[in-house]
Design a protein around this motif. Structure first.
Motif, PDB file in Angstrom:
ATOM      1  N   LEU A   1       0.660  -1.136   0.078  1.00 45.38           N
ATOM      2  CA  LEU A   1      -0.004   0.022  -0.009  1.00 45.38           C
ATOM      3  C   LEU A   1       0.887   1.168  -0.167  1.00 45.38           C
ATOM      4  N   ASP A   2       2.117   1.148   0.254  1.00 48.84           N
ATOM      5  CA  ASP A   2       2.995   2.254   0.422  1.00 48.84           C
ATOM      6  C   ASP A   2       2.888   3.132  -0.780  1.00 48.84           C
ATOM      7  N   PRO A   3       3.156   2.235  -2.092  1.00 50.74           N
ATOM      8  CA  PRO A   3       3.254   3.007  -3.493  1.00 50.74           C
ATOM      9  C   PRO A   3       1.814   3.478  -3.768  1.00 50.74           C
ATOM     10  N   ILE A   4       0.817   3.070  -3.250  1.00 53.18           N
ATOM     11  CA  ILE A   4      -0.516   3.685  -3.809  1.00 53.18           C
ATOM     12  C   ILE A   4      -0.648   4.958  -2.778  1.00 53.18           C
ATOM     13  N   ALA A   5      -0.142   4.896  -1.598  1.00 51.24           N
ATOM     14  CA  ALA A   5      -0.190   6.154  -0.760  1.00 51.24           C
ATOM     15  C   ALA A   5       0.679   7.447  -1.394  1.00 51.24           C
TER      16      ALA A   5
ATOM     17  N   THR B   1      -5.465  -2.816  -5.328  1.00 51.52           N
ATOM     18  CA  THR B   1      -6.436  -2.479  -6.517  1.00 51.52           C
ATOM     19  C   THR B   1      -7.372  -1.453  -6.245  1.00 51.52           C
ATOM     20  N   ALA B   2      -7.973  -1.737  -5.122  1.00 48.04           N
ATOM     21  CA  ALA B   2      -9.299  -1.017  -4.919  1.00 48.04           C
ATOM     22  C   ALA B   2      -8.981   0.390  -4.407  1.00 48.04           C
ATOM     23  N   LEU B   3      -7.922   0.612  -3.536  1.00 49.08           N
ATOM     24  CA  LEU B   3      -7.394   1.701  -3.159  1.00 49.08           C
ATOM     25  C   LEU B   3      -6.621   2.505  -4.337  1.00 49.08           C
ATOM     26  N   HIS B   4      -6.152   1.939  -5.056  1.00 47.20           N
ATOM     27  CA  HIS B   4      -5.500   2.779  -6.199  1.00 47.20           C
ATOM     28  C   HIS B   4      -6.724   3.166  -6.962  1.00 47.20           C
ATOM     29  N   ASP B   5      -7.556   2.479  -7.227  1.00 48.42           N
ATOM     30  CA  ASP B   5      -8.695   3.125  -8.264  1.00 48.42           C
ATOM     31  C   ASP B   5      -9.448   4.110  -7.402  1.00 48.42           C
ATOM     32  N   ALA B   6      -9.724   3.883  -6.370  1.00 48.65           N
ATOM     33  CA  ALA B   6     -10.483   4.977  -5.629  1.00 48.65           C
ATOM     34  C   ALA B   6      -9.592   6.451  -5.169  1.00 48.65           C
ATOM     35  N   ILE B   7      -8.590   6.096  -5.207  1.00 49.83           N
ATOM     36  CA  ILE B   7      -7.494   7.425  -5.088  1.00 49.83           C
ATOM     37  C   ILE B   7      -7.232   7.883  -6.423  1.00 49.83           C
ATOM     38  N   ALA B   8      -7.229   7.337  -7.360  1.00 46.29           N
ATOM     39  CA  ALA B   8      -6.642   7.982  -8.638  1.00 46.29           C
ATOM     40  C   ALA B   8      -8.025   8.552  -9.335  1.00 46.29           C
TER      41      ALA B   8
ATOM     42  N   GLY C   1     -15.661   1.455  -3.973  1.00 46.62           N
ATOM     43  CA  GLY C   1     -16.906   2.231  -3.857  1.00 46.62           C
ATOM     44  C   GLY C   1     -16.997   2.601  -2.696  1.00 46.62           C
ATOM     45  N   ALA C   2     -16.746   1.957  -1.383  1.00 49.99           N
ATOM     46  CA  ALA C   2     -16.848   2.485  -0.353  1.00 49.99           C
ATOM     47  C   ALA C   2     -15.744   3.724  -0.113  1.00 49.99           C
ATOM     48  N   VAL C   3     -14.669   3.510  -0.469  1.00 53.56           N
ATOM     49  CA  VAL C   3     -13.567   4.605  -0.290  1.00 53.56           C
ATOM     50  C   VAL C   3     -13.797   5.734  -1.329  1.00 53.56           C
ATOM     51  N   ALA C   4     -14.131   5.506  -2.394  1.00 53.61           N
ATOM     52  CA  ALA C   4     -14.686   6.796  -3.018  1.00 53.61           C
ATOM     53  C   ALA C   4     -16.059   7.485  -2.735  1.00 53.61           C
ATOM     54  N   GLY C   5     -16.949   6.731  -2.392  1.00 49.50           N
ATOM     55  CA  GLY C   5     -18.156   7.195  -1.753  1.00 49.50           C
ATOM     56  C   GLY C   5     -17.719   8.058  -0.523  1.00 49.50           C
ATOM     57  N   ALA C   6     -17.011   7.738   0.462  1.00 50.72           N
ATOM     58  CA  ALA C   6     -16.485   8.567   1.407  1.00 50.72           C
ATOM     59  C   ALA C   6     -15.730  10.009   0.911  1.00 50.72           C
ATOM     60  N   ARG C   7     -15.004   9.608  -0.393  1.00 53.36           N
ATOM     61  CA  ARG C   7     -14.231  10.974  -0.752  1.00 53.36           C
ATOM     62  C   ARG C   7     -15.251  11.664  -1.638  1.00 53.36           C
TER      63      ARG C   7
END
Length: 299
Positions: free
Chosen positions: A208-212, A232-239, A265-271
């Motif tokens: 997860l460090d590279p995603i951050a 994968t999910a955090l990458h897609d939500a953050i990007a 979706g949960a991460v992007a929904g919060a964002r």
């Protein structure tokens, strides 16, 4: 906090789940051949269910959300009992470790014993699935301002069925990230990793460090392995530029499309908030209004 962001957590999870359900296990090429880019809720496909049907991802998340809303706090024993009752309803999709753990609960195991015994009996490669990270995001809404309690609740929610440290700490990493978005922290994933770095498995943190840092790994896997799913999910939500874009990108990767879509979706929904989700998706999901009410109750 803005209730729209809380609604975004639950509804974003549900939209990713329902959009991905009919193409779960398909390859990106198979999805492209049949749908081009899948952007609409479609029926049948994997599991042969109508458009907008939710799977075990959202159903278990709602078990957690309903328990917390009813009791005013996280009670792992009550959540475990709700999981057991849900399992007795014969859902069409149940993960292997979840099924084995819930069967152990049915035999009388305590909430903190069932998943532990299943994990200890499972070989490497079959012991760290994504079945707990997909359901844990509702905890972030009531505990968004209490990171230490959120970490503990997230780990316990996983332990019911997925006791591997990559799963328990994966839930903590995901939920801290979502809480960071709900409370407008700068760089939520980085903040989450810094809080757990000294205790979480290196394999999880290293993925997860590279995603951050805003990097895209050479490959992003859509397997059911918890570390792959989170990366994968955090990458897609953050990007992404919108919540809907995050979900579409995640789902069209194929593989474990419903779960990776749900987490993204949960991460992007919060964002971005529920207002940023495709309205036609929300119309297609029968449980949308119930989830809106539940999100407000959790706030």
């Amino acid at each position: 906090m803005n209730p729209n962001r809380a609604e975004g957590v639950l509804l974003g999870l549900a939209c990713g789940d329902a959009l991905g359900r009919p193409v779960e296990f398909d390859s990106p090429e198979q999805i492209a051949d049949e749908h081009g880019t899948l952007t609409d809720m479609v029926g049948f496909g994997t599991w042969n269910q109508p458009a907008g049907t939710l799977t075990d991802d959202t159903e278990q998340a709602l078990c957690i959300a309903s328990s917390v809303a009813e009791h005013g706090s996280f009670d792992p024993a009550d959540v475990a009992e709700r999981f057991r009752t849900w399992y007795e309803s014969e859902p069409f999709d149940v993960g292997v470790m979840t099924r084995r753990s819930l069967e152990a609960l049915d035999r009388g195991a305590a909430w903190d014993e069932a998943g532990q015994s299943v994990w200890e009996d499972s070989p490497e490669g079959q012991n760290a699935g994504n079945g707990s990270v997909m359901r844990c995001p509702p905890l972030t809404i009531p505990l968004r301002n209490e990171p230490e309690r959120l970490v503990e609740a997230s780990k316990q929610s996983s332990q019911i069925t997925h006791a591997d440290p990559r799963c328990t700490w994966g839930c903590a990493a995901l939920n801290l990230t979502i809480a960071g978005y709900l409370t407008d922290r700068e760089a939520p994933l980085q903040w989450a990793l810094d809080r757990i770095r000294s205790d979480a498995p290196d394999e999880l943190v290293d993925a997860l460090d590279p995603i951050a840092a805003g990097e895209t790994p050479d490959s992003l896997s859509t397997s059911g392995y918890v570390v792959d799913t989170l990366q994968t999910a955090l990458h897609d939500a953050i990007a992404a530029d919108s919540a809907s874009d995050a979900i579409v990108t995640a789902v069209n990767r194929g593989g474990d499309a419903d779960t990776i879509g749900a987490v993204a979706g949960a991460v992007a929904g919060a964002r971005f908030g529920a207002v940023d989700l495709d309205r036609e998706w929300l119309v297609a999901i029968d449980e949308t209004e119930a989830m809106r009410s539940l999100a407000i109750a959790l706030v």
